[in-house]
Scaffold this motif. Structure first.
Motif, mmCIF file in Angstrom:
data_model
loop_
_atom_site.group_PDB
_atom_site.id
_atom_site.type_symbol
_atom_site.label_atom_id
_atom_site.label_comp_id
_atom_site.label_asym_id
_atom_site.label_seq_id
_atom_site.Cartn_x
_atom_site.Cartn_y
_atom_site.Cartn_z
ATOM 1 N N TRP A 1 0.859 -1.178 0.000
ATOM 2 C CA TRP A 1 0.000 0.000 0.000
ATOM 3 C C TRP A 1 0.899 1.234 0.000
ATOM 4 N N ARG B 1 0.629 5.748 -0.541
ATOM 5 C CA ARG B 1 -0.311 6.867 -0.500
ATOM 6 C C ARG B 1 0.350 8.096 -1.101
ATOM 7 N N ARG C 1 4.670 10.092 -3.764
ATOM 8 C CA ARG C 1 4.065 8.846 -3.316
ATOM 9 C C ARG C 1 4.902 8.272 -2.172
ATOM 10 N N TYR D 1 -4.913 6.495 -1.416
ATOM 11 C CA TYR D 1 -4.209 5.263 -1.068
ATOM 12 C C TYR D 1 -4.296 4.281 -2.238
ATOM 13 N N GLY E 1 -6.637 3.816 -6.920
ATOM 14 C CA GLY E 1 -6.575 4.563 -5.680
ATOM 15 C C GLY E 1 -7.937 4.806 -5.063
#
Length: 125
Positions: free
Chosen positions: A36, A38, A45, A94, A118
């Motif tokens: 994961w 974000r 990122r 995310y 996302g």
């Protein structure tokens, strides 16, 4: 075309919780490391968490330790991110991603070759 599909984002108050989920129609997630990431507006990122193909090991960004938990259900072909005690600074889009199982560079976004579109997480009072 996105290979992975995230869900579970939304608006939550500070201190609240959200559970993100990632599904992969037509892709066998148990073969891949899952991560994961974000991205907040105006920022790069950022690595959030990763889990090995077998699920035996997990890795977290420093901000996520103790608050976020990554898990996977290979039988259901899904990966989840449980986020607790959310803070305003957790606001971001995310992304779920998959990468080669043999990698050791779990926090490097370049390792991951399939991404979702996302899901927005907004933490605000």
């Amino acid at each position: 075309q996105a290979q992975l599909v995230e869900s579970g984002g939304g608006l939550v108050q500070p201190g609240g919780s959200l559970r993100l989920s990632c599904a992969a129609p037509g892709r066998t997630l148990r073969l891949f490391v899952m991560g994961w990431f974000r991205q907040a507006p105006g920022k790069e990122r950022e690595f959030v968490a990763a889990i090995t193909a077998s699920g035996s090991r997990t890795y977290y960004g420093d901000f996520a330790k103790g608050r976020f938990t990554i898990s996977r259900d290979n039988a259901k072909n899904t990966v989840a991110l449980q986020m607790n005690n959310l803070k305003v600074e957790d606001t971001a889009v995310y992304y779920c991603a998959s990468g080669p199982a043999a990698t050791d560079y779990y926090s490097d976004s370049d390792v991951y070759d399939y991404w979702g579109q996302g899901t927005q997480v907004t933490v605000s009072s």
